[in-house]
Design a protein around this motif. Structure first.
Motif, PDB file in Angstrom:
ATOM      1  N   ALA A  51       0.853  -1.195   0.000  1.00  0.00           N
ATOM      2  CA  ALA A  51       0.000   0.000   0.000  1.00  0.00           C
ATOM      3  C   ALA A  51       0.879   1.232   0.000  1.00  0.00           C
ATOM      4  O   ALA A  51       1.649   1.449   0.915  1.00  0.00           O
ATOM      5  CB  ALA A  51      -0.905   0.022   1.223  1.00  0.00           C
ATOM      6  N   SER A  64      -4.424  10.419   2.535  1.00  0.00           N
ATOM      7  CA  SER A  64      -4.340  10.588   3.976  1.00  0.00           C
ATOM      8  C   SER A  64      -3.702  11.923   4.341  1.00  0.00           C
ATOM      9  O   SER A  64      -4.114  12.565   5.292  1.00  0.00           O
ATOM     10  CB  SER A  64      -3.573   9.435   4.603  1.00  0.00           C
ATOM     11  OG  SER A  64      -2.258   9.406   4.109  1.00  0.00           O
ATOM     12  N   LYS A  68     -12.920   9.609   8.170  1.00  0.00           N
ATOM     13  CA  LYS A  68     -13.259   8.219   8.512  1.00  0.00           C
ATOM     14  C   LYS A  68     -13.647   7.425   7.267  1.00  0.00           C
ATOM     15  O   LYS A  68     -13.306   6.251   7.141  1.00  0.00           O
ATOM     16  CB  LYS A  68     -14.371   8.189   9.553  1.00  0.00           C
ATOM     17  CG  LYS A  68     -13.879   8.678  10.907  1.00  0.00           C
ATOM     18  CD  LYS A  68     -14.963   8.735  11.944  1.00  0.00           C
ATOM     19  CE  LYS A  68     -14.383   9.283  13.242  1.00  0.00           C
ATOM     20  NZ  LYS A  68     -15.379   9.488  14.246  1.00  0.00           N
ATOM     21  N   THR A 113     -10.481   6.419   5.420  1.00  0.00           N
ATOM     22  CA  THR A 113      -9.844   5.297   6.096  1.00  0.00           C
ATOM     23  C   THR A 113     -10.560   3.994   5.775  1.00  0.00           C
ATOM     24  O   THR A 113      -9.932   2.973   5.506  1.00  0.00           O
ATOM     25  CB  THR A 113      -9.832   5.532   7.623  1.00  0.00           C
ATOM     26  OG1 THR A 113      -9.160   6.755   7.891  1.00  0.00           O
ATOM     27  CG2 THR A 113      -9.140   4.400   8.365  1.00  0.00           C
ATOM     28  N   LEU A 114     -11.877   4.031   5.771  1.00  0.00           N
ATOM     29  CA  LEU A 114     -12.678   2.845   5.456  1.00  0.00           C
ATOM     30  C   LEU A 114     -12.443   2.383   4.014  1.00  0.00           C
ATOM     31  O   LEU A 114     -12.290   1.185   3.746  1.00  0.00           O
ATOM     32  CB  LEU A 114     -14.156   3.137   5.683  1.00  0.00           C
ATOM     33  CG  LEU A 114     -15.138   1.999   5.434  1.00  0.00           C
ATOM     34  CD1 LEU A 114     -14.869   0.847   6.388  1.00  0.00           C
ATOM     35  CD2 LEU A 114     -16.564   2.502   5.598  1.00  0.00           C
ATOM     36  N   ALA A 145      -9.756   2.930   2.182  1.00  0.00           N
ATOM     37  CA  ALA A 145      -8.392   2.400   2.081  1.00  0.00           C
ATOM     38  C   ALA A 145      -8.345   0.973   2.622  1.00  0.00           C
ATOM     39  O   ALA A 145      -7.719   0.087   2.016  1.00  0.00           O
ATOM     40  CB  ALA A 145      -7.421   3.291   2.850  1.00  0.00           C
ATOM     41  N   SER A 146      -9.017   0.732   3.714  1.00  0.00           N
ATOM     42  CA  SER A 146      -9.071  -0.619   4.291  1.00  0.00           C
ATOM     43  C   SER A 146      -9.764  -1.580   3.340  1.00  0.00           C
ATOM     44  O   SER A 146      -9.326  -2.720   3.144  1.00  0.00           O
ATOM     45  CB  SER A 146      -9.801  -0.571   5.630  1.00  0.00           C
ATOM     46  OG  SER A 146      -9.977  -1.858   6.137  1.00  0.00           O
ATOM     47  N   SER A 147     -10.829  -1.132   2.724  1.00  0.00           N
ATOM     48  CA  SER A 147     -11.558  -1.961   1.763  1.00  0.00           C
ATOM     49  C   SER A 147     -10.684  -2.293   0.557  1.00  0.00           C
ATOM     50  O   SER A 147     -10.702  -3.426   0.064  1.00  0.00           O
ATOM     51  CB  SER A 147     -12.821  -1.223   1.308  1.00  0.00           C
ATOM     52  OG  SER A 147     -13.477  -1.926   0.292  1.00  0.00           O
ATOM     53  N   SER A 148      -9.903  -1.340   0.087  1.00  0.00           N
ATOM     54  CA  SER A 148      -9.003  -1.571  -1.045  1.00  0.00           C
ATOM     55  C   SER A 148      -7.946  -2.614  -0.703  1.00  0.00           C
ATOM     56  O   SER A 148      -7.618  -3.466  -1.527  1.00  0.00           O
ATOM     57  CB  SER A 148      -8.304  -0.278  -1.464  1.00  0.00           C
ATOM     58  OG  SER A 148      -9.222   0.600  -2.044  1.00  0.00           O
ATOM     59  N   LEU A 149      -7.414  -2.568   0.517  1.00  0.00           N
ATOM     60  CA  LEU A 149      -6.417  -3.553   0.925  1.00  0.00           C
ATOM     61  C   LEU A 149      -7.022  -4.949   0.989  1.00  0.00           C
ATOM     62  O   LEU A 149      -6.414  -5.925   0.553  1.00  0.00           O
ATOM     63  CB  LEU A 149      -5.825  -3.177   2.286  1.00  0.00           C
ATOM     64  CG  LEU A 149      -4.852  -2.004   2.277  1.00  0.00           C
ATOM     65  CD1 LEU A 149      -4.493  -1.594   3.698  1.00  0.00           C
ATOM     66  CD2 LEU A 149      -3.602  -2.363   1.503  1.00  0.00           C
ATOM     67  N   THR A 150      -8.233  -5.050   1.521  1.00  0.00           N
ATOM     68  CA  THR A 150      -8.907  -6.343   1.591  1.00  0.00           C
ATOM     69  C   THR A 150      -9.174  -6.875   0.194  1.00  0.00           C
ATOM     70  O   THR A 150      -8.942  -8.053  -0.096  1.00  0.00           O
ATOM     71  CB  THR A 150     -10.229  -6.212   2.372  1.00  0.00           C
ATOM     72  OG1 THR A 150      -9.949  -5.703   3.673  1.00  0.00           O
ATOM     73  CG2 THR A 150     -10.940  -7.532   2.480  1.00  0.00           C
TER      74      THR A 150
END
Length: 148
Positions: A5, A14, A72, A75-76, A78-83
């Motif tokens: 990432a 960010s 927020k 951040t959500l 970005a987390s979804s993209s990593l998953t």
């Protein structure tokens, strides 16, 4: 499984989000200082109504809450993209235009998109139109046999 990432070319979500939050907080603090100064220096014969002060304060509170909500959400996402990116490793993928295809060896997540690298070294931009499968499609050749 290799997932990396990093921030995208020319943009950093960010960093821009946190600086926006700081600017909004600074503006909110400045507003409170201005409101106090306005109350101290107002015309005693024509004072500002309390309802106007509360309305101004409420408006700036809404702006601050919106900035925090956007932070927020970023951040959500970005987390979804990593998953999502980690689920591509080991899968067969074909680019939208069909020029690059192969089994995915690694995935790089940028702030503006995902790039998958095949075992052959090809890069595929994850976008609408790509084909993803558990394994490479098998090509069957049909032999033309006639009983003559």
């Amino acid at each position: 499984m290799a997932v990396d990432a990093t921030s995208g070319v020319g943009s950093s979500t960010s960093t821009s989000t946190s600086s926006s939050a700081k600017k909004a907080t600074l503006n909110y603090d400045n507003f409170l200082q201005l409101l106090i100064a306005q109350m101290k220096n107002q015309d005693p014969t024509d004072p500002m109504k309390a309802s106007e002060q509360v309305a101004q304060l409420a408006t700036f509170s809404q702006v601050e809450q919106t900035v925090q909500t956007n932070t927020k959400l970023d951040t959500l996402l970005a987390s979804s993209s990593l998953t999502q990116a980690s689920s591509y490793v080991g899968k067969y993928m074909e680019s939208a235009d069909g020029t690059v295809k192969g089994t995915i060896e690694s995935v790089k997540v940028y702030s503006d998109g995902i790039i998958a690298t095949t075992t052959d070294g090809g890069n595929i931009l994850v976008q609408a139109g790509i084909t993803v499968a558990d394994k490479a499609p098998t090509t069957t050749t049909t032999s033309d046999s006639s009983d003559t």
